[in-house]
Write a protein that holds these residues in place. Structure first.
Motif, PDB file in Angstrom:
ATOM      1  N   SER A 185      35.366  35.319  36.275  1.00  0.00           N
ATOM      2  CA  SER A 185      35.670  36.215  37.392  1.00  0.00           C
ATOM      3  C   SER A 185      34.398  36.910  37.844  1.00  0.00           C
ATOM      4  O   SER A 185      33.457  37.083  37.065  1.00  0.00           O
ATOM      5  N   HIS A 208      38.922  38.221  41.417  1.00  0.00           N
ATOM      6  CA  HIS A 208      39.390  39.595  41.281  1.00  0.00           C
ATOM      7  C   HIS A 208      39.412  40.200  42.677  1.00  0.00           C
ATOM      8  O   HIS A 208      38.363  40.444  43.261  1.00  0.00           O
ATOM      9  N   SER A 240      44.458  34.789  40.472  1.00  0.00           N
ATOM     10  CA  SER A 240      43.862  36.114  40.598  1.00  0.00           C
ATOM     11  C   SER A 240      44.132  36.842  39.289  1.00  0.00           C
ATOM     12  O   SER A 240      45.275  37.187  38.999  1.00  0.00           O
ATOM     13  N   GLU A 242      42.773  39.755  38.266  1.00  0.00           N
ATOM     14  CA  GLU A 242      42.860  41.209  38.434  1.00  0.00           C
ATOM     15  C   GLU A 242      43.088  41.517  39.903  1.00  0.00           C
ATOM     16  O   GLU A 242      42.362  41.026  40.773  1.00  0.00           O
ATOM     17  N   THR A 243      44.082  42.348  40.167  1.00  0.00           N
ATOM     18  CA  THR A 243      44.331  42.851  41.508  1.00  0.00           C
ATOM     19  C   THR A 243      45.253  44.052  41.388  1.00  0.00           C
ATOM     20  O   THR A 243      45.957  44.205  40.389  1.00  0.00           O
ATOM     21  N   TYR A 282      46.493  44.743  37.772  1.00  0.00           N
ATOM     22  CA  TYR A 282      45.735  45.628  36.897  1.00  0.00           C
ATOM     23  C   TYR A 282      46.304  47.026  37.071  1.00  0.00           C
ATOM     24  O   TYR A 282      46.212  47.585  38.157  1.00  0.00           O
TER      25      TYR A 282
END
Length: 460
Positions: A185, A208, A240, A242-243, A282
């Motif tokens: 990432s 991310h 994805s 982290e979002t 996240y």
């Protein structure tokens, strides 16, 4: 993987955004959004494929956080219906036991490796047999904060070398070769350009994507994150890892819990519409009671109570889940009275033939300058139905799990259309085709319940 200053780097993204627009060819996206004039059969996707696309980051080795209350976190994960977590590659027997416990109830783990030796990678992965479902390369190694180095090399050379060795290690061992390997990432989307193409060293491409300065989910996805991610791996499907949004209103990126309860479900749906196979929010729990962006990303608060986003996701997964369903979704012939510039949509189906048409306004729900929620009035939208439908149930999962409107066609007839008030968060219309089986729900034969702002036209 935790980053103390995650939002500080994201706020600099504004200055880079215009340059990205000027220099990048926008990646053509595949969505399920339709013009008002369109009236044609629309292909659905499996309802459970959307549920299965949802993941969440956890930190089960972090002391002094809710993650120490493991039984409570396990129960909350089961309740919300999220089947996938992402955590670090810690060589810790207690950590292994927790992830195995989660795996035994169907919650599987994607494990990040950001500098572990290849021998340790294999030890950790094999220790988590039955609980691990994916292996991920270095986390945001482009950021100086993480001080990443491999064999004396830093980003990007060290990251490329580590990913190659990680991929070879996993794929060359008979006990682990079945596991998908996720590419590294980037902390900054544009740093994917520096890493270069690494399609040969992963099974899914990683990004991310934190929406910038508290804005709605879509713009950054299409014009920044996806184009840059394509420069790292343009042949692989995307994850994805982290979002999300945080709720520290003293920070320039913070939005209210109410706004996050609208944006986060939209973010998951917008990602799904773009064929992003999995989106890990996240994160699962606020890490402390303190102010600060890093402490306030959770779907649940420090005390374990649910935020609006948690409630919305729980009600969505409860309605849409169908684990193990194996079928080819069909088409729904319908049109909307408004265009895609105002209302976005996702069409899903279960194996019993039920369709789930999800609508939401493409509207801003948060004023980042004034730091307050924006009141968005429901928009009346007529769904014109050419596919014969015998029953419609309307849900607002952010507010409740039961239907707010139920409408049956008259005996021997069909529903020709249905008018609903579409909010700035997902509205789910469950449509039962003539002859399809049903899976419960309230039964108001020939009438409607709580028919506020909606109605239908029935004919034989």
């Amino acid at each position: 993987m935790k980053l103390r200053h995650k939002s500080q780097r994201k706020s600099l993204h504004v200055a880079l955004f215009a340059a990205t627009l000027a220099s990048t060819t926008i990646f053509p996206i595949i969505t399920q959004q339709f013009n008002a004039a369109q009236a044609a059969p629309v292909p659905a996707k499996s309802a459970d494929s959307f549920v299965d696309s949802i993941g969440v980051n956890t930190h089960f080795t972090y002391g002094g956080t809710p993650y120490e209350r493991f039984d409570e976190m396990k129960s909350k994960l089961q309740e919300v219906g999220i089947r996938h977590i992402r955590d670090g590659g810690y060589n810790d027997p207690d950590f292994f036991n927790k992830l195995k416990d989660l795996g035994s109830v169907g919650i599987k783990s994607n494990i990040i490796f950001s500098g572990n030796s290849m021998g340790e990678v294999l030890d950790v992965v094999k220790s988590l047999s039955g609980a691990i479902e994916a292996v991920e390369g270095p986390n945001e190694s482009d950021l100086e904060f993480f001080n990443f180095s491999y064999n004396g090399q830093r980003f990007p050379e060290g990251t490329r070398a580590y990913q190659q060795d990680l991929y070879r290690t996993i794929k060359n061992d008979s006990a682990t070769k079945h596991l998908p390997v996720i590419t590294p990432s980037m902390g900054w989307g544009e740093d994917a350009d520096k890493l270069g193409l690494i399609d040969d060293w992963g099974d899914f491409c990683n990004m991310h994507n934190y929406p910038n300065i508290g804005q709605a989910p879509t713009i950054d996805l299409d014009q920044y994150f996806i184009p840059h991610t394509n420069n790292m791996c343009n042949r692989l499907a995307k994850w994805s890892t982290e979002t999300g949004y945080h709720n520290d209103l003293s920070h320039d990126m913070g939005i209210s819990e109410e706004a996050a309860g609208k944006y986060i479900p939209r973010l998951l749906l917008e990602s799904f519409n773009r064929n992003i196979k999995r989106s890990y929010l996240y994160e699962f729990a606020n890490e402390s009671n303190d102010a600060g962006d890093q402490s306030n990303y959770g779907l649940i608060r420090y005390d374990g109570s649910a935020k609006p986003a948690y409630t919305a996701i729980k009600n969505m997964t409860s309605l849409l889940k169908e684990p193990g369903a194996n079928f080819n979704p069909g088409n729904l012939d319908y049109s909307l009275s408004v265009g895609e510039d105002r209302v976005h949509s996702t069409l899903l189906q279960k194996s019993n033939g039920e369709f789930y048409l999800i609508l939401w306004q493409e509207a801003n729900s948060w004023d980042n300058e004034g730091k307050h929620d924006i009141k968005v009035d429901d928009l009346n939208v007529t769904v014109n139905l050419n596919t014969p439908i015998s029953r419609a149930e309307v849900y607002k999962p952010k507010e409740k799990g039961s239907p707010i409107l139920v409408q049956d066609a008259p005996s021997g007839g069909r529903l020709n259309n249905l008018t609903v008030g579409v909010p700035d968060h997902p509205l789910i219309i469950k449509l039962i085709a003539n002859g399809a089986s049903t899976s419960g729900g309230s039964n108001n034969s020939g009438g409607s319940s709580n028919n506020s702002g909606g109605g239908s036209d029935n004919s034989g």
